[in-house]
Design an enzyme around this catalytic site. Sequence first.
Site, short mmCIF file in Angstrom:
data_model
loop_
_atom_site.label_atom_id
_atom_site.label_comp_id
_atom_site.label_asym_id
_atom_site.label_seq_id
_atom_site.Cartn_x
_atom_site.Cartn_y
_atom_site.Cartn_z
N GLU A 195 39.82 0.93 45.33
CA GLU A 195 40.24 0.16 46.37
C GLU A 195 40.88 -1.17 45.55
O GLU A 195 40.53 -1.92 45.05
CB GLU A 195 39.23 -0.53 47.10
CG GLU A 195 38.62 0.62 48.33
CD GLU A 195 37.86 0.02 49.43
OE1 GLU A 195 37.80 0.27 50.45
OE2 GLU A 195 36.81 -0.77 48.94
N HIS B 80 38.23 -2.94 43.70
CA HIS B 80 37.03 -2.62 43.86
C HIS B 80 36.66 -1.21 43.39
O HIS B 80 37.10 -0.35 43.95
CB HIS B 80 36.69 -2.78 45.35
CG HIS B 80 35.33 -2.27 45.81
ND1 HIS B 80 35.17 -1.83 47.06
CD2 HIS B 80 34.30 -2.53 45.13
CE1 HIS B 80 33.63 -1.57 47.10
NE2 HIS B 80 33.37 -1.97 45.95
N ASN C 220 33.22 0.08 52.38
CA ASN C 220 32.06 -0.60 52.77
C ASN C 220 31.92 -0.98 54.10
O ASN C 220 30.86 -0.93 54.82
CB ASN C 220 31.68 -1.70 52.05
CG ASN C 220 31.46 -1.40 50.65
OD1 ASN C 220 30.75 -0.45 50.31
ND2 ASN C 220 31.41 -2.19 49.54
#
Length: 709
Positions: A462, A450, A500
């Site tokens: 990530e 990510h 997130n």
Amino acid sequence: MPSFVAAVQDGIARVEFNLEGESINKITRDVRLELERLLDKLQADARIRAVVLISGKPDTFIAGADIEEFVALENRDQARKLVQAGQVLINQFEDLGKPVVAAIHGACLGGGLEAALACTYRVATDDPKTNLGLPEVQLGIIPAAGGCQRLPRLIGVRAALDIILAGKTLPAKRAFKLGMVDELVHPAILEEVASQAAKRLADGWRPSRNGGGVAGLLLDKNPLGRRVVFSQAKKQVEKKTGGNYPAPLAALEAVEHGLRYGLDAGLDHESARFAELAVGDVSKHLVQIFFATTALKKDPGVAGAAPEPRPVNNVAVVGAGFMGSAIAGVAVQRGGADVRLRDANVEAVARGLTAARKILQHQLKRRRITKYDFQRLSALLSGGVDWAGFGRTDLVIEAVFEDLDVKHTVFRDIEDHVAPSCILASNTSTIPIGRIAQAVRDPSRVIGMHFFSPVEKMPLLEVIVTGETAATVTVTAVQFGRRMGKTVIVVRDSPGFWVNRILAPYLNEAGHLLRDGVAVETIDREMRTFGFPVGPIALLDEIGLDVSVKASAVLHEAFGERMAPVAGLGKMTKDGRLGRKSGRGFYRYEKGKKKGVDRTALDLLGAPAETAVPDADVTRRLIFAMLNEAARAIDDDVVRSPRDGDIGAVFGIGFPPFRGGPLRYIDELGASQVTARLAELTERYGDRFAPAPILERMAEASDRFYPTG
């Protein structure tokens, strides 16, 4: 074994610094004492006419002072004595009575550069590994062994402030142009050129230097001009730091004080300000982040004995949109990989390749790469609508639309066209990797990578692992992420992952505040004051409201009402308000530049014109929503350690580094105080603020995320 070996030939003493048992040279207490004794001997030896200081390490001249000694400081008195001892050593180079030439190859940073500045002459190699700088303000302190005094006198005040106040590190070529380095040579002839310079200096020759050129004469070297320079610099520092980082202003004061009252007074001022900063909370937190990121660079990403990572020479990116093209560009520019970009139509591929090459063009424009490098790296980029070349790829990164069915189709196609050893990665921002991996025959080679937007600027990656992801796949993804210049944290597969997940309640709460009538400007201002680089409303526009709506739906489904997004964002996307990329969101944009709040957006949200929410509650609601979710995610083992969680928050969403990260911030406040604040917010604003069970347990046991000390 001594750290310094001195040999004399033709009146020139060659002093080699090679710190035993270390991969780099650094100035420790023992090194300082040994070098002081050696310099005394060299000064007293009548045979010696000049000295050449050179490193025995392959990639380091002197990397700076020993940070471990700095961390051990308990009070201002200890800090001041430490730095004054360093000043005594550095002054010895200048006061030796014999020319000293610094032969620089590799990192020459902090105290290493301060030592070089006290030498008579500096010769550096043109190797990319050779860089010079004073990065101290990045650790919340200032250059205090003469850096704030000697650099302005050498290259001019303005150029020196540009380096000191930002903690910059410069490549040798740039340092040479500024006058920090006197000669630039190939590594093969470094010692020869340094010895020749030492002989010339011993014979009475002295280099001519302009100390900042004509502009230096007009501005730096007269009182009125200096006042203008310092006044402008102070305004820029205050604007940039928001008053949260005291080191740049302290460095500015040290430079000004030294130029006004002389070198000795300047050194005394340096030591005093260093002592204040060194034992402060800001420096403590910045140093903790430094140690954490250093440790992450060595972390393979798996527990126990780590397997060898696979080589990654050929990379494919499926999806040539905004994210895919940026990933491709950085994989070429930083990762040095051969990259194939694929999309469903030729036009999309062409746009993607153009966007990827813009990343290289930007590096060329900033002189980070040469024209030859640009041509070479551009040749590594290719694209198409078919699967040509996928058979030899080592890693495929999927970057298509955030829809599980679409991703399943793409992953099935990828698996049919790559070798069994190829790693399959998804750049999804919220969809669990395990659900994506259901589409393939071998889920052990599926992993999440990510990236954050803009990929070429955001430092975090990530790497998301499922219960089936092979250890070899994990260590390979982690290593390639580092090759791309990223700070990598490994995250357990779960909705929203780490960044997130903790960001969502913060952004949702910003929506609740808007619905409560709080002005956009107030929300963003309060968070900038807290220390974030941008406020949450501006961040929503940067992320894209369409992306936020998609992510919110996934998290709401996974975690229930506490993650329920504020109604109205969907209306904004239907109205074509996607944020910066569409030219309008909560703010208006013209040619990509923010032009002010769009009041009509608030009408779509049904926001009232007035509010009864005090500014203090704006900050509390936003911050404690994030802290609470960070604690919950830690309790769910989403990240492997509080260290990884804090680094993810600092590098992924801009949580203020001077506060150490959300988990350190909870420790600073105390779990009992955080729980009490959340209970108050729950009573006033609803159950979404109900304290996480882990915080209640920690409050009862007086526990912390990090050990004390």
